[in-house]
Scaffold this motif. Structure first.
Motif, short mmCIF file in Angstrom:
data_model
loop_
_atom_site.label_atom_id
_atom_site.label_comp_id
_atom_site.label_asym_id
_atom_site.label_seq_id
_atom_site.Cartn_x
_atom_site.Cartn_y
_atom_site.Cartn_z
N GLU A 1 0.73 -1.18 0.09
CA GLU A 1 -0.06 -0.02 0.03
C GLU A 1 0.73 1.33 -0.06
O GLU A 1 0.32 2.44 -0.16
CB GLU A 1 -1.07 0.01 1.31
N GLY A 2 1.88 1.21 0.55
CA GLY A 2 2.83 2.37 0.45
C GLY A 2 4.45 2.17 0.94
O GLY A 2 4.56 0.87 1.57
N ILE A 3 5.31 3.18 0.80
CA ILE A 3 6.53 2.90 1.17
C ILE A 3 7.02 4.19 2.00
O ILE A 3 6.62 5.18 1.36
CB ILE A 3 7.44 2.52 0.05
N THR A 4 7.57 4.12 3.16
CA THR A 4 7.86 5.14 3.77
C THR A 4 9.47 5.38 4.05
O THR A 4 10.22 4.27 4.21
CB THR A 4 7.37 5.22 5.26
N LEU A 5 9.91 6.54 3.80
CA LEU A 5 11.59 6.76 3.85
C LEU A 5 11.67 7.64 4.95
O LEU A 5 10.95 8.64 5.13
CB LEU A 5 12.16 7.50 2.59
N THR B 1 12.38 7.73 9.55
CA THR B 1 11.91 7.39 10.80
C THR B 1 10.39 8.32 11.23
O THR B 1 10.18 9.40 10.22
CB THR B 1 12.88 7.58 12.01
N GLY B 2 9.87 7.83 12.11
CA GLY B 2 8.60 8.77 12.46
C GLY B 2 7.63 8.74 11.27
O GLY B 2 7.25 7.65 10.68
N SER B 3 7.06 10.04 11.08
CA SER B 3 6.13 9.99 9.83
C SER B 3 6.61 9.64 8.51
O SER B 3 6.03 9.32 7.71
CB SER B 3 5.39 11.38 10.14
N GLY B 4 7.94 10.33 8.52
CA GLY B 4 8.82 9.94 7.53
C GLY B 4 8.10 10.66 6.10
O GLY B 4 7.22 11.56 6.09
N SER B 5 8.40 10.22 4.80
CA SER B 5 8.00 10.46 3.74
C SER B 5 7.34 9.38 2.95
O SER B 5 7.91 8.42 2.56
CB SER B 5 9.24 11.19 2.95
N LEU B 6 5.98 9.45 3.22
CA LEU B 6 5.07 8.28 2.55
C LEU B 6 4.87 8.44 0.91
O LEU B 6 4.56 9.45 0.56
CB LEU B 6 3.86 8.28 3.43
N ILE B 7 5.41 7.41 0.44
CA ILE B 7 5.00 7.48 -1.06
C ILE B 7 4.02 6.35 -1.59
O ILE B 7 4.31 5.15 -0.97
CB ILE B 7 6.50 6.92 -1.87
N GLN B 8 2.90 6.95 -2.13
CA GLN B 8 1.94 6.11 -2.47
C GLN B 8 2.10 5.29 -3.39
O GLN B 8 2.77 5.53 -4.56
CB GLN B 8 0.46 6.95 -2.66
N VAL B 9 1.82 3.93 -3.47
CA VAL B 9 2.20 3.06 -4.64
C VAL B 9 0.84 2.94 -5.66
O VAL B 9 -0.16 3.09 -5.07
CB VAL B 9 2.62 1.67 -4.03
N PRO B 10 1.02 2.18 -6.69
CA PRO B 10 0.21 2.25 -7.68
C PRO B 10 -0.83 1.10 -7.18
O PRO B 10 -0.60 0.16 -6.34
CB PRO B 10 0.61 2.05 -8.96
#
Length: 440
Positions: free
Chosen positions: A254-258, A260-269
């Motif tokens: 569903e997603g990948i975060t870069l 720690t913490g809230s991080g930078s969430l990248i939405q996946v197709p």
């Protein structure tokens, strides 16, 4: 050899504990086949069903296998003439039908040349026709064979189970496949299916790359009740059902975060968790694929996000040489010059990567499962590359693959009874020691 332990719940239930030897691009099981036994080393592969071994009383032909010459010590062959219990499978067996299921709509006994009379009566006993089985880059050709598979275990090594008529491919010719494979998929030909464990499950804990070719320690593989009992503390994501490819293990990303913490969430197709009418899509979890593969343009977006958060110079010449897409020159800590030591101490220089699977499962990839040193340090720096790849053909087959490198130091539980896959980060060296899989 395969170790079999008797469950304390019932004397009828047997649990297999198997040490996996790590090589550079996979994990090796030793199969004990034939009478007398022949020990054949093969890859453990959750992305296929068929178990096959290099086979031939006189020769085994592997085409375009020059790059695998380093594996010659484990490229042993199964010799049918040396086993008194070896038989060629019949064209009428279910295994023969299954291994030819993707070939065409013809009856295997028709292909074998059985007469119309025997076909109608279902009494043809001709051998199963030769089969061809394809992988991502490889092809194997062989005959379906049955022999005795022996599994051993117990506290004193005195528990022996003989699996008679174990079905496997006796392969005499391959393309880019020098070592055999044990299939752990859901189909009838897979090892868990033939041992009667496919309705239970299995688990593994892959050692890190730095232990490759180390003969003194192994990755633990557990099959049966012991693999799934007392595992409720793990995070479980559902196995996705793909009607077109029911024998593979799919999960939904569903997603990948870069970071720690809230991080930078990248939405996946959405295709990484959905299937189209032809069965394309979803994320395949596969021990037989070394690196995680992601679809475009999402993969390029991930690379851009990573590059923007890493302030070290790119090593473009290493990218061109290795085929990896994101390599950096990072400083050595405390001027360490040992190429192995540097792999563990500087991983904090890169942002953490978290995979978010369906059912609110978040797996923070262990340190070392993303970037890896391409060689020893030079001039107080070491080059590390992101060990991810882009999917070659994103419109056909799975949309992504979760590879074995990203599963290192993670206990992965395939709970077949509840159709779910569990994850828990773990020191697999300690797990191996606890299960006494160190070589004495």
């Amino acid at each position: 050899m395969l170790n079999l332990k008797v469950s304390s719940q019932t004397s009828q239930t047997l649990d297999m504990m198997e040490p996996l030897r790590e090589v550079r691009d996979g994990y090796i099981i030793s199969l004990n086949l034939g009478s007398p036994p022949q020990v054949i080393q093969v890859y453990m592969d959750t992305g296929s069903d068929l178990t096959w071994v290099p086979c031939g009383n006189f020769s085994f032909n592997c085409i375009d296998c020059q790059e695998y010459t380093n594996y010659s010590p484990i490229m042993n062959k199964y010799l049918p003439l040396h086993s008194s219990s070896c038989v060629r499978d019949s064209c009428a067996s279910q295994f023969c039908i299954d291994v030819h299921s993707s070939d065409n709509t013809y009856d295997p006994c028709y292909i074998a040349g059985c007469s119309l009379t025997t076909l109608i009566k279902g009494i043809c006993s001709r051998p199963c026709p030769s089969f061809v089985y394809t992988y991502g880059e490889g092809v194997v050709s062989g005959t379906l064979t049955r022999d005795t598979l022996r599994v051993h275990g117990g506290a004193d090594g005195d528990v022996t189970r003989e699996v008679t008529n174990f079905g496997f491919g006796c392969v005499g010719s391959t393309y880019r496949e020098p070592i055999g494979i044990t299939g752990f998929g859901k189909g009838s030909l897979s090892l868990p299916s033939q041992l009667g464990f496919i309705q239970k499950g299995f688990s593994h804990c892959f050692l890190a790359f730095k232990f490759a070719n180390n003969p003194n320690i192994s990755s633990p593989l557990v099959v049966g009740d012991l693999a799934i009992s007392s595992k409720e503390h793990l995070q479980f994501t559902p196995m996705l059902e793909n009607p077109m490819y029911p024998n593979y293990y799919y999960i939904g990303l569903e997603g990948i975060t870069l970071g720690t913490g809230s991080g930078s969430l990248i939405q996946v197709p959405t295709k990484l968790r959905d299937f189209d009418p032809s069965g394309n899509g979803g994320m395949l979890i596969d021990s037989g694929t070394t690196y995680t593969h992601l679809p475009q343009p999402f993969y390029s977006q991930l690379l851009s996000k990573l590059e923007s958060t890493i302030n070290y110079p790119r090593a473009t010449e290493v990218e061109a040489r290795t085929g990896f897409d994101l390599c950096f020159r990072v400083p050595c800590i405390n001027n360490i010059t040992d190429g192995l030591a540097i792999m563990d101490v500087d991983d904090h220089l890169f942002p953490s990567i978290t995979f978010h699977f369906m059912n609110n499962v978040s797996l923070v990839l262990p340190q070392g499962n993303s970037f890896y040193a391409m060689g020893p340090p030079r001039n107080s720096t070491v080059v590390k590359c992101l060990l991810f790849h882009s999917m070659d053909d994103e419109d056909y087959g799975p949309a992504g693959v979760f590879g074995s490198f990203q599963q290192q130091n993670v206990e992965v539980v395939y709970d077949m009874e509840n159709q779910r896959i569990g994850f828990q980060t773990m020191d697999c060296v300690s797990s191996s020691a606890f299960q006494q899989l160190h070589k004495p």
